[in-house]
Every structure is written in C-alpha cells, then in structure tokens.
Design a protein around this motif. Structure first.
Motif, PDB file in Angstrom:
ATOM      1  N   GLN A  36    -103.738  36.435 -37.706  1.00 29.71           N
ATOM      2  CA  GLN A  36    -104.202  35.050 -37.871  1.00 29.71           C
ATOM      3  C   GLN A  36    -103.394  34.099 -36.989  1.00 29.71           C
ATOM      4  OE1 GLN A  36    -103.686  33.659 -41.884  1.00 29.71           O
ATOM      5  NE2 GLN A  36    -104.647  31.658 -41.504  1.00 29.71           N
ATOM      6  N   LEU A  39    -104.280  34.637 -33.272  1.00 34.26           N
ATOM      7  CA  LEU A  39    -105.587  34.078 -32.906  1.00 34.26           C
ATOM      8  C   LEU A  39    -105.473  32.585 -32.614  1.00 34.26           C
ATOM      9  CD1 LEU A  39    -107.817  35.910 -35.551  1.00 34.26           C
ATOM     10  CD2 LEU A  39    -108.014  36.162 -33.068  1.00 34.26           C
ATOM     11  N   GLN A  60    -108.851  37.493 -28.270  1.00 32.21           N
ATOM     12  CA  GLN A  60    -109.533  37.247 -29.531  1.00 32.21           C
ATOM     13  C   GLN A  60    -110.356  38.466 -29.958  1.00 32.21           C
ATOM     14  OE1 GLN A  60    -110.083  33.929 -31.370  1.00 32.21           O
ATOM     15  NE2 GLN A  60    -108.096  33.497 -30.442  1.00 32.21           N
ATOM     16  N   GLU A  61    -111.095  39.009 -29.022  1.00 29.21           N
ATOM     17  CA  GLU A  61    -111.918  40.186 -29.333  1.00 29.21           C
ATOM     18  C   GLU A  61    -111.031  41.367 -29.743  1.00 29.21           C
ATOM     19  OE1 GLU A  61    -115.158  43.148 -27.110  1.00 29.21           O
ATOM     20  OE2 GLU A  61    -114.528  41.276 -26.145  1.00 29.21           O
ATOM     21  N   HIS A  64    -109.483  40.854 -33.316  1.00 24.61           N
ATOM     22  CA  HIS A  64    -110.470  41.082 -34.371  1.00 24.61           C
ATOM     23  C   HIS A  64    -110.757  42.577 -34.525  1.00 24.61           C
ATOM     24  CE1 HIS A  64    -111.477  37.019 -35.577  1.00 24.61           C
ATOM     25  NE2 HIS A  64    -111.624  36.641 -34.314  1.00 24.61           N
ATOM     26  N   ASP A  68    -110.130  44.854 -37.891  1.00 24.36           N
ATOM     27  CA  ASP A  68    -111.168  45.706 -38.496  1.00 24.36           C
ATOM     28  C   ASP A  68    -110.681  47.146 -38.620  1.00 24.36           C
ATOM     29  OD1 ASP A  68    -112.882  43.550 -38.651  1.00 24.36           O
ATOM     30  OD2 ASP A  68    -113.964  44.036 -36.804  1.00 24.36           O
TER      31      ASP A  68
END
Length: 462
Positions: A36, A39, A60-61, A64, A68
C-alpha cells in the motif's frame, strides 16, 4: 541474490548473520501495508516528475500482481532480510529496472515506520469493534438483572448489597475508557512518516502532504528524525492493550470465583467449559483462567518495548526491529481473548437465588441499619458502635439482622421500631441508593443509557 548493500562490502554475509538479522519470519504480516505504501509512493514520484509514467505503470501493475500472489499463496516468504526487500526483489524480478527505481527518495527506515503505523491503525479499529461488542453484551445483561441482588465486596468480604446490573456497568465503564484510550493513541499517531527517508528527508522534491493524504493520515510527521525513531504509539498501544487485559483478567477472576460451589453465583455454558482427565464431576472455567494468565503476556510485551527504547540514540537502530514481535503478540493476544470471552459471557447463567441467599448472610445491610439510627437522630459514630454490637450479638446467636426480634433490637437502643425490618430489607437497601452512579435500578438504568449513547456515537461500531 546479492544484498542491496553489498557494494560496500568485500565479503558475503555469514549464514549465521543472515539467520539472526532477518525479520521476514514475523514482519511478513506487513506485506499489505508495505505494498500500500509503495503504491502511493510511486504515484507521488510520478506526480512530482521524479519517475516516468511508464515506470510507475509497471510498478503499480507489478505490486498488484505480487499482492494477488501472496494472498492466493502462490509465493512464499523466503530468503530476504525483511518484508521490504522481499517485495522489492520480487517486483524487480517481475518488471526489471523499473522495480529498482521504486526506492527513490525513500529508506527502509521511513518505510517500516509507515508500515507499522498503517498496521496499528487498522488493528485499533478491529480491537475497538470487539470492545463495543462487550459493551453491548454488558448492557444487555444489565437490563435483564436490574433487580438481581448480590453482595458487593471489599477485601473479598461481603460488604454492601448491589445488583448484578451494577456490577456489569462497573466493567462497562472500564471498557469504555479502554476504547477512549485507543482513540487517543490513534489520534496521536495519525501522522505519516513517509518522506523522512533514512533520517534527514531527501534532496528530491517530494510531496509529503500528498502521500499522507492518500494513505489516510491527518498530516506528515513534523520532524524527520522523530518520524523514523518514534515508537511511542507502539508503547501506548501495548499500554492500552495491557489495561484491556487487566480488566478482562479482573472480570475473569471474579467469574472463576463465582463458578465455584463456594459461591455458585454463575454457571458457564458447557460449550465454554472444560473437564478433568481424572475427576468426572469437574467443570472448569479454563477460558477465564487462560485470560488471567495471558494478561501477563501483554504486560510483558509492553515492558519489552519500554526496555528496548529506553537507551536508543536517534535515529533508527536495529534494536527497533524488536518492536514488531511484541506489538503483534500483544494485538493477537487481546483479540483472541476478546473473541472467546464475549460469547462465554453472553451464554453464562446467572444464579439469582444463590446471589440473594448470599445477601441475607454476612450482615451486608449493617450500614443501612446504622443509617436507620442516624435518621432517628443519633450521631453516625454512635449508631456505628451500636450496630457493631448488634452484629456481634447476631454472630453469637447465629441470626442475621433480618432474623432478630424487635425485642432484641430494643436491648441495644430504644429508637428501634417495627419499620426497621423494611429499612434493612435487601431490596430497600439497594433501591434507596439512588445517588448518581449507585446500584438502584433508577441509577443503573441511567448508567446503561450512558453506555448505549456512547456506543451510538462511535461510527466504527456501525
């Protein structure tokens, strides 16, 4: 993979150093907060023109994707000095050089300070939710037992008559203060350390207000040395949690006593009791006993933090790595205890008749008898002395105050009349204590309303 600090060194780290130095086995639980923060940090770097949009989109990609993978258990936490380096290494492996640029204008010092603040803020809200549940449970029980009479104790000796509802509200006020303490801790720590870097900020033109706002902090920390060195909020949190555990422990101790045949004021539900491996008749209050024992863990965690911090110079020192295990353990202990205590209390049977029986033995209406005489005109100290003699007489003759005849009363003073029996009736003794905060149904109803109003005012309980 080579250490990120390997350029300064001519030898590889000893395997024992790696094992001793790593914090990944316990700080891995900060993965979500670390991602977090990264980002938001990367977006700030893009906004300030420090990183390109292309690099930030990749970052960012990648972040994330890592989040996941962690939450789906596709990757395990292995072979890294800490959670920060673990995620950075994974990111670099996935997106290449753009991942190496993420750490621009940032240090692990302000990174970990951010992560632990984000984590503590979240946990404060979760613990408050538990505390509001216990407040609600106490109010429900109190409403049902406004006229369930029991002895109040001092020195563990029967003292004066109260109600079970009055007892419930005593603990409700303790837990209310615990909530307020947590709110104060949250308020004091609600400042963002990101941008403090190692200790002296950075030469890059960063926007600390942006990161603070995006991470839901009130403002950035005012001093970069303090920003990376401050662990006051960890101490304050563990102090708050230690008090919660002390309150739970005191409540548990009373329930343990009351479960015994010597008291038999309450009976725990079978689902929240245990038995003995050798004595078939036993029904043990193990939950309460464990809570009483675990309170020492919370107090120990608080002590760990105080001792760890007391001799540290500014700014960051590796000693501060020890804050996490203490904080995590304290949080886990309190949540675990509240989670099991609440349903145990909700299903606990109250033995009204046994409580009332205890009220009738032990002379707990003696003060009321003295008040009876003072309202007939005697000075209190004289009345006190006379009632003391009456109690001694009752003990010798194995009679309670309610069982003495009027003739026996008049032996001690002529002011006694037939109305004395109504005056020292247990229900009357409680009902006459209408002073604010007292045990009368009227007074306790106000106390319940005050707690219910407090619950309604708090948004986090919704």
């Amino acid at each position: 993979m080579a250490k990120m600090w390997a350029g300064r060194f001519k030898k590889d780290a000893n395997a024992k150093l790696d094992s001793f130095n790593t914090s990944l086995p316990f700080d891995c639980r900060l993965y979500k907060q670390d991602i977090q923060g990264s980002l938001v940090h990367s977006k700030m770097l893009e906004k300030q023109g420090i990183l390109s949009k292309k690099d930030v989109d990749l970052i960012q990609e990648g972040l994330h994707s890592i989040l996941d993978q962690i939450e789906s258990h596709e990757i395990e936490f292995t072979k890294a000095e800490d959670i920060h380096m673990f995620i950075e290494e994974k990111l670099t492996n996935e997106i290449g050089d753009a991942g190496k640029r993420l750490h621009t204008a940032r240090s692990r010092n302000d990174q970990v300070a951010l992560d632990i603040r984000l984590y503590v803020k979240e946990e404060i809200i979760e613990i408050q939710k538990f505390l509001f549940q216990i407040l609600d449970s106490l109010c429900v029980a109190a409403k049902s037992h406004l006229k369930t009479y029991m002895p109040g104790y001092t020195h563990l000796q029967r003292a004066q008559p109260i109600t079970f509802a009055h007892w419930c509200m005593a603990y409700a006020n303790m837990f209310k203060r615990d909530i307020i303490r947590l709110q104060n801790t949250y308020s004091l720590m609600n400042e963002c350390p990101l941008g403090c870097a190692a200790l002296a900020t950075t030469t890059y033109s960063i926007d600390r207000e942006y990161t603070a706002s995006r991470l839901d902090f009130l403002k950035p920390t005012d001093n970069s040395l303090d920003g990376v060195s401050d662990r006051d909020y960890c101490v304050e949190l563990c102090s708050d949690l230690s008090l919660i555990m002390v309150h739970l422990s005191r409540m548990s101790e009373e329930i343990i006593q009351w479960c015994s045949l010597e008291f038999h004021f309450v009976e725990l539900d079978d689902a929240f009791s245990t038995g003995s491996s050798i004595m078939p008749q036993k029904k043990n209050p193990d939950i309460c006993e464990l809570i009483r024992g675990k309170s020492g863990r919370a107090i120990g965690d608080l002590n760990t933090l105080l001792v760890m911090l007391k001799g540290l110079p500014l700014a960051y020192n590796k000693d501060m790595q020890e804050d996490k295990e203490a904080v995590f353990d304290c949080i886990d202990t309190v949540k675990e205890c509240l989670d099991v205590f609440i349903p145990m209390f909700q299903t606990m049977k109250i033995c009204k008749d046994n409580m009332m029986h205890a009220c009738l033995h032990g002379f707990i209406n003696a003060t009321d008898l003295a008040d009876y005489l003072t309202k007939k005109g005697l000075p209190f100290r004289d009345a006190y002395h006379i009632v003391g003699q009456i109690v001694g007489y009752g003990i010798e003759n194995k009679k309670s105050l309610n069982e003495l005849s009027l003739k026996e009363y008049k032996k001690f003073h002529a002011s006694f009349e037939e109305d004395v029996y109504q005056y020292i009736d247990i229900e009357t003794c409680v009902n006459n204590r209408k002073v604010y905060g007292g045990p009368s149904p009227e007074s306790v109803s106000i106390q319940i309303q005050n707690i219910e109003d407090f619950i309604k005012q708090e948004a986090c309980y919704e």
